[in-house]
Design an enzyme around this catalytic site. Structure first.
Site, PDB file in Angstrom:
ATOM      1  N   TYR A  31       0.378  -4.347   4.890  1.00  0.00           N
ATOM      2  CA  TYR A  31      -0.635  -5.383   4.694  1.00  0.00           C
ATOM      3  C   TYR A  31      -1.645  -4.929   3.656  1.00  0.00           C
ATOM      4  CZ  TYR A  31      -4.306  -2.888   7.299  1.00  0.00           C
ATOM      5  OH  TYR A  31      -5.253  -1.991   7.690  1.00  0.00           O
ATOM      6  N   ARG A  50      -1.073  -1.346  -4.638  1.00  0.00           N
ATOM      7  CA  ARG A  50      -0.977  -0.543  -3.402  1.00  0.00           C
ATOM      8  C   ARG A  50      -0.017  -1.196  -2.413  1.00  0.00           C
ATOM      9  NH1 ARG A  50      -6.358   0.626  -0.111  1.00  0.00           N
ATOM     10  NH2 ARG A  50      -6.183  -1.615   0.283  1.00  0.00           N
ATOM     11  N   ARG A  99      16.534  -6.496  18.837  1.00  0.00           N
ATOM     12  CA  ARG A  99      15.702  -5.310  18.677  1.00  0.00           C
ATOM     13  C   ARG A  99      16.595  -4.106  18.426  1.00  0.00           C
ATOM     14  NH1 ARG A  99      13.761  -0.862  21.292  1.00  0.00           N
ATOM     15  NH2 ARG A  99      11.613  -0.274  20.825  1.00  0.00           N
ATOM     16  N   HIS A 101      16.594  -0.455  15.845  1.00  0.00           N
ATOM     17  CA  HIS A 101      15.728   0.287  14.925  1.00  0.00           C
ATOM     18  C   HIS A 101      16.211   0.281  13.478  1.00  0.00           C
ATOM     19  CE1 HIS A 101      14.209   1.636  18.740  1.00  0.00           C
ATOM     20  NE2 HIS A 101      13.265   2.362  18.170  1.00  0.00           N
ATOM     21  N   LYS A 149      -0.269   1.707   3.820  1.00  0.00           N
ATOM     22  CA  LYS A 149      -1.072   0.714   4.552  1.00  0.00           C
ATOM     23  C   LYS A 149      -0.146  -0.111   5.448  1.00  0.00           C
ATOM     24  CE  LYS A 149      -5.165  -2.190   3.752  1.00  0.00           C
ATOM     25  NZ  LYS A 149      -6.082  -1.533   4.680  1.00  0.00           N
ATOM     26  N   GLU A 182     -10.574  10.636   6.949  1.00  0.00           N
ATOM     27  CA  GLU A 182     -11.154   9.349   6.552  1.00  0.00           C
ATOM     28  C   GLU A 182     -11.732   8.678   7.791  1.00  0.00           C
ATOM     29  OE1 GLU A 182      -8.297   6.394   5.196  1.00  0.00           O
ATOM     30  OE2 GLU A 182      -6.844   6.978   6.714  1.00  0.00           O
ATOM     31  N   LEU A 206      -5.797   6.813   3.408  1.00  0.00           N
ATOM     32  CA  LEU A 206      -5.412   5.669   2.589  1.00  0.00           C
ATOM     33  C   LEU A 206      -6.064   5.786   1.212  1.00  0.00           C
ATOM     34  CD1 LEU A 206      -3.922   2.871   3.094  1.00  0.00           C
ATOM     35  CD2 LEU A 206      -6.224   1.912   3.094  1.00  0.00           C
TER      36      LEU A 206
HETATM   37  N1  PLP Z   1      -8.957   3.836   5.195  1.00  0.00           N
HETATM   38  C1  PLP Z   1      -8.502   3.006   6.151  1.00  0.00           C
HETATM   39  C2  PLP Z   1      -7.821   3.600   7.327  1.00  0.00           C
HETATM   40  C3  PLP Z   1      -8.669   1.618   6.042  1.00  0.00           C
HETATM   41  O1  PLP Z   1      -8.198   0.803   6.982  1.00  0.00           O
HETATM   42  C4  PLP Z   1      -9.349   1.104   4.911  1.00  0.00           C
HETATM   43  C5  PLP Z   1      -9.551  -0.326   4.719  1.00  0.00           C
HETATM   44  O2  PLP Z   1      -9.174  -1.144   5.484  1.00  0.00           O
HETATM   45  C6  PLP Z   1      -9.808   1.993   3.944  1.00  0.00           C
HETATM   46  C7  PLP Z   1      -9.584   3.355   4.103  1.00  0.00           C
HETATM   47  C8  PLP Z   1     -10.505   1.503   2.702  1.00  0.00           C
HETATM   48  O3  PLP Z   1      -9.609   0.867   1.847  1.00  0.00           O
HETATM   49  P1  PLP Z   1     -10.097  -0.231   0.808  1.00  0.00           P
HETATM   50  O4  PLP Z   1     -11.233   0.366   0.063  1.00  0.00           O
HETATM   51  O5  PLP Z   1      -8.923  -0.478  -0.038  1.00  0.00           O
HETATM   52  O6  PLP Z   1     -10.506  -1.429   1.615  1.00  0.00           O
END
Ligand code: PLP
Length: 285
Positions: A31, A50, A99, A101, A149, A182, A206
């Site tokens: 997403y 991304r 279902r 995998h 993501k 993060e 991320l």
């Molecule tokens: N890290 C995580 C785990 C996130 O879910 C998000 C945003 O949803 C970010 C970092 C920041 O990403 P962005 O600046 O692209 O929104």
């Protein structure tokens, strides 16, 4: 809310997806969320890139062209009244009717789009009137591909809940060697003696688009040094300022960590300067 599902726009309550969809069964999807203000998106190509990297990484074929993605984003904004919206896209591997995998061959991905209300875009910052965030910290218990993501974010949900349950705004995380990774929904920056630092990009975090925009706008302005490096939690606790970044908050100052004040407990001057540089550059990404 008007949503997009597999080629059509409809009221959210009329959007139907099979419970056998791998997005539902396995969280098998990708997403992304792009901020959009009165139909003007911020960093859309970066978000799209991304998202395509994520699809590639988990072997889901990108079902649409960049132009088609952009058209859906702009339709979603228009059909939902423009204003301040996060344009949310989700692509799952699809529904094979059972279902199992292993990846099925030639499966049609499920494409879903909706909008999320976000705050209006940041005006010129004023640290005296800026509310600082309160965060907690905890050991990162997520998987080792946090650079993707994926829609499978139960780890992030549980980490976010740790702060939410305490009436705080975010949980920032550290790995087993006490290094900052993060936030559950954000990237993290610290400031010490006027120098800004944020963890280096790897599998533990991320590659946030607002992180990228903050680093690039500060570097091209040149008045504030930004380092990408390993940061220990001790450094975070001793920092003059801590910020979190994401696409709905942009750069947000943190004033409390684990019930202790960050620096002097007030929103800091480096944040104010950095945010004003970011705000000026925001629509150029
Ligand atoms: N890290 C995580 C785990 C996130 O879910 C998000 C945003 O949803 C970010 C970092 C920041 O990403 P962005 O600046 O692209 O929104």
């Amino acid at each position: 809310m008007i949503v997009y599902l597999n080629g059509e726009y409809m009221e959210a309550e009329n959007a139907k997806i099979s419970p056998l969809d791998r997005g539902f069964i396995f969280g098998d999807g990708i997403y992304d969320v792009t901020p959009s203000y009165n139909g003007k998106m911020v960093g859309f190509q970066l978000h799209l890139n991304r998202m395509k990297n994520g699809l590639d990484a988990i072997g889901i074929p990108n079902p649409l062209t960049d132009g088609e993605w952009e058209e859906i984003a702009s339709n979603l904004s228009e059909k939902n009244g423009g204003q301040n919206l996060g344009i949310y896209f989700q692509i799952s591997r699809g529904n094979e009717g059972r279902r199992f995998h292993g990846f099925p061959h030639d499966l049609k991905p499920t494409i879903f789009g909706m909008v999320i209300k976000i705050d209006s875009y940041p005006k010129m910052p004023d640290r005296k009137n800026q509310i600082g965030l309160k965060v907690v910290s905890s050991e990162d218990m997520r998987w080792r591909q946090c650079n993707i993501k994926s829609t499978a974010i139960l780890g992030n949900v549980l980490h976010f809940q740790e702060s939410f349950a305490l009436n705080k705004d975010e949980t920032i995380m550290f790995n087993s060697t006490n290094e900052l990774t993060e936030g559950s929904i954000s990237n993290v920056f610290i400031v010490k003696n006027g120098i800004v630092a944020t963890p280096i990009l790897d599998h533990q975090l991320l590659p946030g688009i607002s992180r990228h925009m903050a680093i690039e706008s500060l570097r091209s302005d040149g008045s504030i040094e930004v380092q990408e490096r390993v940061i220990s939690m001790d450094e975070v606790r001793e920092a003059d300022e801590v910020w979190i970044t994401n696409s709905s908050k942009h750069i947000a100052p943190v004033v409390e960590l684990d019930e202790q004040p960050v620096g002097n407990g007030l929103v800091g001057p480096v944040w104010e300067k950095a945010m004003s540089i970011y705000c000026k550059a925001m629509f150029e990404f």
